[in-house]
Scaffold this active site. Structure first.
Site, PDB file in Angstrom:
ATOM      1  N   ASP A  11     -53.804 -86.554  44.256  1.00  0.00           N
ATOM      2  CA  ASP A  11     -53.283 -86.344  45.609  1.00  0.00           C
ATOM      3  C   ASP A  11     -54.080 -87.219  46.563  1.00  0.00           C
ATOM      4  O   ASP A  11     -55.160 -87.701  46.236  1.00  0.00           O
ATOM      5  CB  ASP A  11     -53.408 -84.869  46.020  1.00  0.00           C
ATOM      6  CG  ASP A  11     -52.916 -84.610  47.444  1.00  0.00           C
ATOM      7  OD1 ASP A  11     -51.891 -85.201  47.836  1.00  0.00           O
ATOM      8  OD2 ASP A  11     -53.556 -83.845  48.180  1.00  0.00           O
ATOM      9  N   SER A  12     -53.559 -87.370  47.748  1.00  0.00           N
ATOM     10  CA  SER A  12     -54.245 -88.127  48.799  1.00  0.00           C
ATOM     11  C   SER A  12     -55.362 -87.290  49.389  1.00  0.00           C
ATOM     12  O   SER A  12     -55.537 -87.245  50.603  1.00  0.00           O
ATOM     13  CB  SER A  12     -53.254 -88.497  49.899  1.00  0.00           C
ATOM     14  OG  SER A  12     -52.800 -87.313  50.543  1.00  0.00           O
ATOM     15  N   CYS A  74     -48.639 -84.700  45.374  1.00  0.00           N
ATOM     16  CA  CYS A  74     -48.571 -85.219  46.739  1.00  0.00           C
ATOM     17  C   CYS A  74     -47.113 -85.500  47.045  1.00  0.00           C
ATOM     18  O   CYS A  74     -46.464 -86.258  46.322  1.00  0.00           O
ATOM     19  CB  CYS A  74     -49.405 -86.503  46.830  1.00  0.00           C
ATOM     20  SG  CYS A  74     -49.248 -87.408  48.385  1.00  0.00           S
ATOM     21  N   GLU A 152     -58.953 -82.246  55.604  1.00  0.00           N
ATOM     22  CA  GLU A 152     -59.859 -83.096  54.824  1.00  0.00           C
ATOM     23  C   GLU A 152     -61.290 -83.098  55.382  1.00  0.00           C
ATOM     24  O   GLU A 152     -62.233 -83.382  54.656  1.00  0.00           O
ATOM     25  CB  GLU A 152     -59.338 -84.535  54.780  1.00  0.00           C
ATOM     26  CG  GLU A 152     -58.128 -84.739  53.888  1.00  0.00           C
ATOM     27  CD  GLU A 152     -58.446 -84.618  52.401  1.00  0.00           C
ATOM     28  OE1 GLU A 152     -59.573 -84.960  52.003  1.00  0.00           O
ATOM     29  OE2 GLU A 152     -57.566 -84.168  51.650  1.00  0.00           O
ATOM     30  N   CYS A 184     -45.861 -80.713  52.316  1.00  0.00           N
ATOM     31  CA  CYS A 184     -47.082 -81.458  51.993  1.00  0.00           C
ATOM     32  C   CYS A 184     -47.992 -80.497  51.239  1.00  0.00           C
ATOM     33  O   CYS A 184     -48.108 -79.327  51.632  1.00  0.00           O
ATOM     34  CB  CYS A 184     -47.772 -81.957  53.263  1.00  0.00           C
ATOM     35  SG  CYS A 184     -49.416 -82.667  52.992  1.00  0.00           S
ATOM     36  N   HIS A 186     -51.064 -80.210  51.133  1.00  0.00           N
ATOM     37  CA  HIS A 186     -52.182 -79.691  51.942  1.00  0.00           C
ATOM     38  C   HIS A 186     -51.762 -78.421  52.703  1.00  0.00           C
ATOM     39  O   HIS A 186     -52.609 -77.573  53.006  1.00  0.00           O
ATOM     40  CB  HIS A 186     -52.634 -80.725  52.984  1.00  0.00           C
ATOM     41  CG  HIS A 186     -53.490 -81.831  52.443  1.00  0.00           C
ATOM     42  ND1 HIS A 186     -52.983 -82.856  51.679  1.00  0.00           N
ATOM     43  CD2 HIS A 186     -54.822 -82.082  52.576  1.00  0.00           C
ATOM     44  CE1 HIS A 186     -53.977 -83.693  51.370  1.00  0.00           C
ATOM     45  NE2 HIS A 186     -55.096 -83.246  51.910  1.00  0.00           N
TER      46      HIS A 186
END
Length: 260
Positions: A11-12, A74, A152, A184, A186
């Protein structure tokens, strides 16, 4: 390919751990390698070419580690790169799409909200899925600018996050949505905060459990489900601050720094 090999995920950043947790809960004896490409997060603001390049980099690292299947954990990477990855590499890939279908099929108010990155909302795959299920339904799309960066950097429950969410939810509430789709990986970490901010009748949907079930099904189809009944080898890697990744998995797994 051996069934003893690991499931690879990337994932990012740390968001894909929401998918990893669902897979680990469903398949507790499967070894996993997770890559948090946090130094390049968020992917959602990058060009398609950039997203593809980063997805190839992550994929090739996981293949080099001998992974038997790769979960593109992601939404942005899935919508922009998974077709190329599947056409280029021989192992199975699992992608992540916003759960528009269940929301569209079950909405009573005929209005649903989608909170996602720009990279997901502007992708061809997203529009194809939306067109398929959105007839007669109002869809309020909202780019979640700034959310990934806050998560993040460990500011998940900050006042700044609450302020952003209030702005992003306002047009959805005005449109009388009864489903909010999180587009997403996240964003499931926002659910406790969102549940306090939204009326109780609005249901929040993410793709985590469905992705875990699909991963199990594809492993079974390819005779790749592990026969291991011992504690699996779980490896989590970040190319940025490992403390944030450790915190999001509540220090249950070892996190290592890796410059990938």
């Amino acid at each position: 390919m051996s069934n003893k090999q690991a499931i690879g995920l990337f994932d990012s950043g740390i968001g894909g751990t929401s998918i990893f947790k669902e897979i680990h809960a469903l398949l507790p004896y499967e070894s996993c390698i997770y890559l948090a490409d946090s130094k390049n997060a968020p992917y959602g603001n990058r060009s398609k070419e950039d997203i593809l390049r980063l997805s190839i980099k992550n994929t090739e690292y996981l293949i080099d580690q001998g992974c038997k299947i790769i979960v593109v954990a992601c939404n942005t990477a899935t919508t922009n790169a998974i077709a190329y990855l599947r056409a280029t590499y021989k192992l199975p890939f699992i992608g992540i799409e916003p759960a528009i279908k269940p929301a569209a099929l079950n909405t009573q108010s005929k209005a649903i909200g989608i909170l996602a990155t720009q990279g997901t909302l502007s992708s061809q795959l997203f529009h194809k899925t939306t067109d398929l299920y959105s007839k007669g339904i109002k869809i309020i799309e909202q780019v979640g600018d700034g959310i990934v960066s806050l998560i993040e950097t460990g500011r998940l429950e900050s006042d700044e996050m609450k302020g952003l969410l209030e702005i992003y939810l306002k047009p959805m509430l005005e449109a009388d949505i009864d489903y909010l789709v999180l587009g997403c990986t996240h964003y499931p970490y926002l659910i406790p905060m969102l549940s306090k901010m939204l009326p109780s009748h609005i249901k929040i949907i993410d793709s985590g459990r469905a992705v875990a079930q699909q991963t199990k099904a594809v492993l079974a189809q390819n005779d790749l489900l592990t026969t291991n009944t011992q504690k699996p080898n779980i490896q989590l890697f970040s190319n940025s601050d490992t403390a944030v990744l450790e915190a999001i998995v509540k220090h249950q797994f070892k996190v290592s720094y890796l410059d990938f």
